[in-house]
Write an enzyme that holds these catalytic residues in place. Structure first.
Site, PDB file in Angstrom:
ATOM      1  N   LYS A   7     -34.658  50.465  35.890  1.00 53.57           N
ATOM      2  CA  LYS A   7     -33.606  51.266  36.499  1.00 53.57           C
ATOM      3  C   LYS A   7     -33.018  52.091  35.272  1.00 53.57           C
ATOM      4  O   LYS A   7     -32.373  53.055  35.211  1.00 53.57           O
ATOM      5  CB  LYS A   7     -32.574  50.324  37.179  1.00 53.57           C
ATOM      6  CG  LYS A   7     -33.180  50.123  38.501  1.00 53.57           C
ATOM      7  CD  LYS A   7     -32.000  49.119  39.128  1.00 53.57           C
ATOM      8  CE  LYS A   7     -32.691  48.619  40.438  1.00 53.57           C
ATOM      9  NZ  LYS A   7     -31.703  47.654  40.846  1.00 53.57           N
ATOM     10  N   ALA A  37     -28.993  46.730  36.526  1.00 56.98           N
ATOM     11  CA  ALA A  37     -28.985  45.666  36.920  1.00 56.98           C
ATOM     12  C   ALA A  37     -29.975  45.349  38.137  1.00 56.98           C
ATOM     13  O   ALA A  37     -30.016  46.210  38.873  1.00 56.98           O
ATOM     14  CB  ALA A  37     -27.554  44.987  37.498  1.00 56.98           C
ATOM     15  N   ASP A  38     -30.439  44.121  38.279  1.00 58.37           N
ATOM     16  CA  ASP A  38     -31.270  44.017  39.525  1.00 58.37           C
ATOM     17  C   ASP A  38     -31.149  42.349  39.855  1.00 58.37           C
ATOM     18  O   ASP A  38     -31.056  41.591  39.163  1.00 58.37           O
ATOM     19  CB  ASP A  38     -32.845  44.160  39.346  1.00 58.37           C
ATOM     20  CG  ASP A  38     -33.492  44.145  40.531  1.00 58.37           C
ATOM     21  OD1 ASP A  38     -33.336  45.311  41.244  1.00 58.37           O
ATOM     22  OD2 ASP A  38     -34.260  43.183  40.864  1.00 58.37           O
ATOM     23  N   THR A  39     -31.005  42.223  41.213  1.00 63.26           N
ATOM     24  CA  THR A  39     -30.780  40.906  41.848  1.00 63.26           C
ATOM     25  C   THR A  39     -31.917  40.765  42.685  1.00 63.26           C
ATOM     26  O   THR A  39     -32.186  41.619  43.650  1.00 63.26           O
ATOM     27  CB  THR A  39     -29.451  41.069  42.352  1.00 63.26           C
ATOM     28  OG1 THR A  39     -28.347  41.217  41.493  1.00 63.26           O
ATOM     29  CG2 THR A  39     -29.022  39.492  43.081  1.00 63.26           C
ATOM     30  N   SER A  94     -30.764  40.172  36.334  1.00 62.46           N
ATOM     31  CA  SER A  94     -30.836  40.694  34.967  1.00 62.46           C
ATOM     32  C   SER A  94     -29.707  41.799  34.878  1.00 62.46           C
ATOM     33  O   SER A  94     -29.963  42.741  35.839  1.00 62.46           O
ATOM     34  CB  SER A  94     -32.098  41.179  34.746  1.00 62.46           C
ATOM     35  OG  SER A  94     -32.247  41.493  33.296  1.00 62.46           O
TER      36      SER A  94
END
Length: 202
Positions: free
Chosen positions: A62, A80-82, A117
């Site tokens: 991203k 960010a990624d979840t 992250s």
């Protein structure tokens, strides 16, 4: 929510996410990015990819996508990624009711982890800082009526693990061990620490 007596701190940061949840979470700690970018990347997990590795890879993807989209000079980019995971099984976001039902049946009555992250990059120097965290969430055992009523609500759509901890599904969560804001979509302490590391906030 920001009260009328408060003013958002506008940071020279591009947010590589159009997620309303992440924007609201940043507002919760009085922060507003100067630019918001909706990045479009392939979120398909690699074969046997572990959840933590997956979110770290996507957060960096991203970030790179945001760099190519920026039409103006912005000193910093936040990405960010979840993802929710039952053991090593990644529970991707979905708009398919049948997939969401499988996810929720899997989570019912058991613990799972929510991994995030967060990446902050200084565009001029190329310096990149990363924080990765996970939170353990304990779900109650869902009755069939609870499950179908929740699916009917459509709240699960495009949510990690097919549920929103800030919504109706809060009534299914027996316990959270770790960051609550991480389960919503952005671990605020770790994100703030990244900002502090660059002197962006006190």
């Amino acid at each position: 929510m920001i009260s009328s007596a408060q003013q958002l701190c506008k940071l020279p940061v591009a947010l590589a996410s159009a997620s309303p949840r992440r924007i609201e979470l940043l507002q919760q700690i009085n922060i507003a990015p100067c630019t918001v970018l909706a990045t479009d990347i392939d979120e398909t997990p690699l074969k046997q990819e572990l959840p933590r590795v997956y979110v770290e890879r996507l957060a960096h993807a991203k970030l790179e996508a945001a760099k190519t989209q920026l039409k103006e000079s912005v000193p910093f980019i936040l990405a960010a990624d979840t993802v929710a995971a039952a053991g090593s099984r990644i529970l991707n976001k979905t708009t398919d009711r049948h997939v969401a039902e499988k996810h929720l049946r899997l989570l019912s009555g058991r613990r799972h982890r929510v991994h995030t992250s967060v990446v902050l990059s200084e565009t001029k120097t190329g310096r990149v800082s990363t924080r990765s965290v996970y939170t353990v969430v304990q779900f109650s055992r869902l009755t069939e009526k609870q499950l179908q009523t929740y699916l009917d609500s459509n709240e699960w759509q495009s949510k990690a693990g097919s549920y929103a901890a800030q919504g109706i599904a809060a009534s299914f969560i027996k316990a959270i061990n770790g960051s609550h804001s991480n389960v919503v979509g952005l671990p605020l302490f770790e994100t703030a620490q990244l900002f502090r590391g660059y002197g962006l906030i006190p």
